[in-house]
Design an enzyme around this catalytic site. Structure first.
Site, PDB file in Angstrom:
ATOM      1  N   ASP A 162       0.845  -1.204   0.000  1.00  0.00           N
ATOM      2  CA  ASP A 162       0.000   0.000   0.000  1.00  0.00           C
ATOM      3  C   ASP A 162       0.881   1.256   0.000  1.00  0.00           C
ATOM      4  O   ASP A 162       0.594   2.235  -0.688  1.00  0.00           O
ATOM      5  CB  ASP A 162      -0.919  -0.030   1.230  1.00  0.00           C
ATOM      6  CG  ASP A 162      -1.603  -1.377   1.342  1.00  0.00           C
ATOM      7  OD1 ASP A 162      -2.297  -1.750   0.394  1.00  0.00           O
ATOM      8  OD2 ASP A 162      -1.398  -2.078   2.349  1.00  0.00           O
ATOM      9  N   HIS A 190      -4.673  -3.335   6.060  1.00  0.00           N
ATOM     10  CA  HIS A 190      -4.475  -3.604   4.631  1.00  0.00           C
ATOM     11  C   HIS A 190      -5.841  -3.982   4.039  1.00  0.00           C
ATOM     12  O   HIS A 190      -6.170  -5.162   3.869  1.00  0.00           O
ATOM     13  CB  HIS A 190      -3.457  -4.731   4.439  1.00  0.00           C
ATOM     14  CG  HIS A 190      -3.312  -5.167   3.010  1.00  0.00           C
ATOM     15  ND1 HIS A 190      -2.894  -4.324   2.017  1.00  0.00           N
ATOM     16  CD2 HIS A 190      -3.577  -6.358   2.402  1.00  0.00           C
ATOM     17  CE1 HIS A 190      -2.886  -4.975   0.862  1.00  0.00           C
ATOM     18  NE2 HIS A 190      -3.301  -6.212   1.075  1.00  0.00           N
TER      19      HIS A 190
HETATM   20  P1  NAD Z   1      -1.659 -18.671  -4.332  1.00  0.00           P
HETATM   21  O1  NAD Z   1      -2.969 -19.363  -4.195  1.00  0.00           O
HETATM   22  O2  NAD Z   1      -1.042 -18.527  -5.681  1.00  0.00           O
HETATM   23  O3  NAD Z   1      -0.586 -19.378  -3.404  1.00  0.00           O
HETATM   24  C1  NAD Z   1      -0.834 -19.678  -2.090  1.00  0.00           C
HETATM   25  C2  NAD Z   1      -0.071 -20.935  -1.765  1.00  0.00           C
HETATM   26  O4  NAD Z   1      -0.181 -21.145  -0.364  1.00  0.00           O
HETATM   27  C3  NAD Z   1      -0.616 -22.184  -2.454  1.00  0.00           C
HETATM   28  O5  NAD Z   1       0.426 -22.830  -3.148  1.00  0.00           O
HETATM   29  C4  NAD Z   1      -1.148 -23.032  -1.319  1.00  0.00           C
HETATM   30  O6  NAD Z   1      -0.994 -24.413  -1.529  1.00  0.00           O
HETATM   31  C5  NAD Z   1      -0.307 -22.525  -0.161  1.00  0.00           C
HETATM   32  N1  NAD Z   1      -0.884 -22.736   1.160  1.00  0.00           N
HETATM   33  C6  NAD Z   1      -2.164 -22.653   1.526  1.00  0.00           C
HETATM   34  N2  NAD Z   1      -2.303 -22.947   2.828  1.00  0.00           N
HETATM   35  C7  NAD Z   1      -1.064 -23.179   3.291  1.00  0.00           C
HETATM   36  C8  NAD Z   1      -0.561 -23.548   4.546  1.00  0.00           C
HETATM   37  N3  NAD Z   1      -1.373 -23.742   5.595  1.00  0.00           N
HETATM   38  N4  NAD Z   1       0.763 -23.714   4.687  1.00  0.00           N
HETATM   39  C9  NAD Z   1       1.584 -23.554   3.634  1.00  0.00           C
HETATM   40  N5  NAD Z   1       1.163 -23.221   2.405  1.00  0.00           N
HETATM   41  C10 NAD Z   1      -0.147 -23.038   2.240  1.00  0.00           C
HETATM   42  O7  NAD Z   1      -1.830 -17.259  -3.604  1.00  0.00           O
HETATM   43  P2  NAD Z   1      -0.877 -15.977  -3.725  1.00  0.00           P
HETATM   44  O8  NAD Z   1      -1.344 -15.154  -4.860  1.00  0.00           O
HETATM   45  O9  NAD Z   1       0.548 -16.396  -3.631  1.00  0.00           O
HETATM   46  O10 NAD Z   1      -1.319 -15.183  -2.415  1.00  0.00           O
HETATM   47  C11 NAD Z   1      -1.047 -15.693  -1.126  1.00  0.00           C
HETATM   48  C12 NAD Z   1      -1.721 -14.805  -0.078  1.00  0.00           C
HETATM   49  O11 NAD Z   1      -1.155 -13.508  -0.092  1.00  0.00           O
HETATM   50  C13 NAD Z   1      -3.215 -14.599  -0.301  1.00  0.00           C
HETATM   51  O12 NAD Z   1      -3.890 -14.658   0.953  1.00  0.00           O
HETATM   52  C14 NAD Z   1      -3.295 -13.198  -0.877  1.00  0.00           C
HETATM   53  O13 NAD Z   1      -4.548 -12.601  -0.656  1.00  0.00           O
HETATM   54  C15 NAD Z   1      -2.213 -12.537  -0.080  1.00  0.00           C
HETATM   55  N6  NAD Z   1      -1.692 -11.250  -0.595  1.00  0.00           N
HETATM   56  C16 NAD Z   1      -1.405 -10.289   0.322  1.00  0.00           C
HETATM   57  C17 NAD Z   1      -0.895  -9.072  -0.090  1.00  0.00           C
HETATM   58  C18 NAD Z   1      -0.586  -7.982   0.911  1.00  0.00           C
HETATM   59  O14 NAD Z   1      -0.297  -6.849   0.494  1.00  0.00           O
HETATM   60  N7  NAD Z   1      -0.625  -8.233   2.218  1.00  0.00           N
HETATM   61  C19 NAD Z   1      -0.662  -8.843  -1.449  1.00  0.00           C
HETATM   62  C20 NAD Z   1      -0.963  -9.858  -2.368  1.00  0.00           C
HETATM   63  C21 NAD Z   1      -1.481 -11.072  -1.924  1.00  0.00           C
HETATM   64  C1  LMR Z   2      -3.429  -6.726  -2.810  1.00  0.00           C
HETATM   65  O1  LMR Z   2      -3.575  -5.698  -2.140  1.00  0.00           O
HETATM   66  O2  LMR Z   2      -3.115  -6.707  -4.012  1.00  0.00           O
HETATM   67  C2  LMR Z   2      -3.584  -8.059  -2.115  1.00  0.00           C
HETATM   68  O3  LMR Z   2      -3.951  -7.900  -0.788  1.00  0.00           O
HETATM   69  C3  LMR Z   2      -4.494  -8.984  -2.823  1.00  0.00           C
HETATM   70  C4  LMR Z   2      -5.921  -8.565  -2.658  1.00  0.00           C
HETATM   71  O4  LMR Z   2      -6.768  -9.404  -2.318  1.00  0.00           O
HETATM   72  O5  LMR Z   2      -6.188  -7.383  -2.878  1.00  0.00           O
END
Ligand code: NAD
Ligand code: LMR
Length: 329
Positions: A162, A190
């Site tokens: 952000d 967030h």
């Molecule tokens: P994705 O689905 O591509 O990958 C997630 C991976 O986590 C998968 O491979 C899954 O098998 C694994 N997983 C699920 N549960 C698990 C566990 N208990 N232990 C270990 N591994 C586990 O998702 P992504 O796009 O990589 O996103 C991951 C997370 O990050 C999501 O919750 C997404 O919303 C979040 N995210 C946060 C931000 C932020 O700014 N905070 C930004 C982008 C994404």
């Molecule tokens: C983002 O801000 O891009 C991530 O938290 C993914 C989402 O769900 O928005």
């Protein structure tokens, strides 16, 4: 003499973010170009996920990173987190179109209870934990509460994406380079309620607020653009942000470990009561970092508009916390 390796755990290592993150960590972008690392990678026990993880590890091997001193695959957090110095908790379900991040609370909260307990049991006592999986603040809160023997300050949530989004919007608005912008911050959760705040920001010593001088743009364009950027990316890509999220995770940990040289950044951290945010609330604050520790920037004036915004994002976090009370007691 070369440094001894640092152990870095990454969960969700075979996921989208993992695929952008691991190579950069192994390349020294996160902990420094002189810092060897050992990667301890966690995925769910599911055969497909473990197989995909093996594939990613084959690719990492094929990069022959000079700083990579070891790499292991895990399906149990108790082995994945053994002695780790840094833990990036990424693995969780991402949201799809039309969902809010807090809709993930039920699905993801359990993960962070289990992983918090595992960190408590086996990680280094100085472990630095960054929670990326959404809803990041509340998941970080759950992990922190599930790890009572570790210092609460070791648990953080990712607001850096952000912060970086806000930097980029301000650079575009002012026509100035991103690198020239200082003293920006993002308060709170967030989520779309976050409050990106450029009232104190400067470019070459000049006030950004005075340069922009447009309250309507702040309220009606800047704040919604930054706050809803995640949804805009999901809408455009059909998938949530990944490379920019991985980049923000690298920025967050690098600044925490290596310091900001007096510059401000934003971290989601457990409040110490500053700015009226109740102690322990996992909240985005302006911080500076030095010697591996962060310090909240103090003494900022909170005007009426800002107080309203901060109260809204705080209220949302308190509601999320109430929703997981059964998990953290
Ligand atoms: P994705 O689905 O591509 O990958 C997630 C991976 O986590 C998968 O491979 C899954 O098998 C694994 N997983 C699920 N549960 C698990 C566990 N208990 N232990 C270990 N591994 C586990 O998702 P992504 O796009 O990589 O996103 C991951 C997370 O990050 C999501 O919750 C997404 O919303 C979040 N995210 C946060 C931000 C932020 O700014 N905070 C930004 C982008 C994404
Ligand atoms: C983002 O801000 O891009 C991530 O938290 C993914 C989402 O769900 O928005």
């Amino acid at each position: 003499m070369s440094k001894s390796p640092m152990r870095v755990a990454v969960t969700g290592a075979a996921g989208q973010i993992g695929y952008s993150l691991l190579f950069r960590i192994a390349n020294g972008d996160m902990l420094g170009k002189d810092q060897p690392v050992i990667l301890q990678l966690l995925e769910i026990p599911d055969e497909k996920a473990q197989k995909a993880l093996k594939g990613v590890m084959m690719e990492i091997d094929d990069c022959a990173f000079p700083l990579l001193a070891g790499m292991t695959a895990h399906s149990d957090p108790m082995t994945a987190f053994k002695d780790v110095d840094v833990a990036l908790l990424v693995g969780a379900r991402p949201r799809g179109p039309g969902m809010e991040r807090k809709d993930l609370l039920e699905a993801n909260a359990q993960i962070f209870t289990v992983q918090g307990k595992a960190l408590d049991a086996v990680a280094s006592r100085n472990v630095k934990v960054l929670v990326v999986g959404n809803p990041a603040n509340t998941n970080a809160y759950i992990a922190m509460k599930s790890a009572p023997s570790l210092p609460a300050k070791n648990f953080t949530a990712m607001l850096r994406l952000d912060h970086n989004r806000a930097l980029s919007q301000i650079a575009a608005k002012t026509g100035k380079p991103v690198a020239s912008i200082e003293k920006l911050c993002v308060w709170g959760n967030h989520s779309p309620t976050m409050y990106a705040d450029y009232r104190f920001a400067t470019i070459d010593g000049q006030s950004v607020k005075d340069m922009i001088n447009d309250h309507e743009w702040n309220r009606d364009t800047f704040l919604p653009t930054v706050g809803k950027r995640g949804a805009a990316i999901i809408e455009a890509r059909g998938l949530s942000s990944a490379a920019s999220a991985a980049n923000a995770a690298i920025d967050h940990v690098r600044d925490w470990v290596l310091g900001t040289n007096g510059k401000w950044t934003t971290m989601g951290i457990p409040s110490d009561g500053s700015y009226g945010i109740p102690e322990g609330t996992m909240f985005g604050f302006p911080v500076t970092t030095e010697n591996g520790e962060y310090t909240i920037v103090q003494g900022l004036e909170i005007d009426e508009f800002s107080r309203e915004r901060i109260n809204v994002t705080l209220k949302e976090l308190q509601e999320e916390r109430d929703g997981v009370k059964h998990l953290v007691g």
